[in-house]
Scaffold this motif. Structure first.
Motif: not given
Length: 176
Positions: A54-60
Motif C-alpha cells: 500500500k502507498k499513500m497517494i496524492k491528487k492534483r
C-alpha cells in the motif's frame, strides 16, 4: 472552477516566489490557482500491484483543455462550525489572465483570457446584496445594481473585495 482563497501567499520549491515578491502584497488570482493545483494527500492508501504494498497517494488538479469561457467562483463562504464569509481582497487582471502554467494539455499555448463580467456580493452569511460589472460590446464597463445602470469610469472599482464570480473569455489569436 471554484477556487479557494489562501490564508496567505503560498510558495514552495515547485512554486517559488517571483523576483519582485512583496510579502505585504495582496492575494491575487494566481495564488488561488496555486492552491487549487497543489498536491493533496488522500486519506486512503492505494494498493500497488506492481510493488505489492500500500502507498499513500496524492491528487492534483490540472487543466487539460481550456474552455472558450472561464467562470471562476472565489470560494468566499466558509462552511462548518464557524461559518463566515471571507472578505479578502483578491487581485485579478481585467486583461490577459494567463493560465498556461496550470494547463498540462495541448491547449497550453492558447490560454489567455480577458474579463468581461464580475458578479459581486456584499454582506455576510445571513444575507446580502448582489450587483455586477459587465463590459458592453462598445468596450465600456457598466455597473448593474438593481434598476440602476451606470458607466464605470474608474476601472479600479471593478477589482474589489466584493468580487465573487469572475467571467473570462478566451483571447482570440488576432486580439493578442
Amino acid at each position: 472552477l471554484v477556487l479557494p482563497i489562501p490564508q496567505e501567499k503560498m510558495y514552495s520549491l515547485e512554486n517559488p516566489p517571483p523576483a519582485d515578491y512583496d510579502p505585504n502584497a495582496s492575494i491575487n488570482i494566481y495564488d488561488c490557482f496555486n492552491l487549487f493545483t497543489t498536491n493533496e494527500n488522500m486519506e486512503e492508501e492505494w494498493y500497488s500491484s506492481r510493488d505489492k504494498k500500500k502507498k499513500m497517494i496524492k491528487k492534483r488538479f490540472s487543466l487539460w483543455k481550456t474552455p472558450s469561457h472561464l467562470i471562476i467562483v472565489l470560494n468566499r463562504f466558509v462552511k462548518g462550525r464557524h461559518a463566515h464569509k471571507r472578505d479578502d481582497f483578491v487581485d485579478f487582471p481585467l486583461k490577459s489572465l494567463d493560465i498556461s502554467k496550470y494547463c498540462i494539455g495541448y491547449d497550453r499555448k492558447n490560454s489567455k483570457y480577458d474579463l468581461y463580467a464580475v458578479a459581486n456580493h456584499t454582506g455576510g452569511m445571513g444575507g446580502g446584496h448582489y450587483y455586477a460589472y459587465c463590459k458592453n460590446l462598445n468596450g465600456n464597463w457598466y455597473e448593474y445594481n438593481d434598476r440602476n445602470v451606470d458607466q464605470v469610469h474608474n476601472l479600479d472599482e471593478i477589482v474589489s473585495n466584493d468580487a465573487y464570480v469572475l467571467f473570462y473569455q478566451k483571447k482570440t489569436t488576432d486580439s493578442r
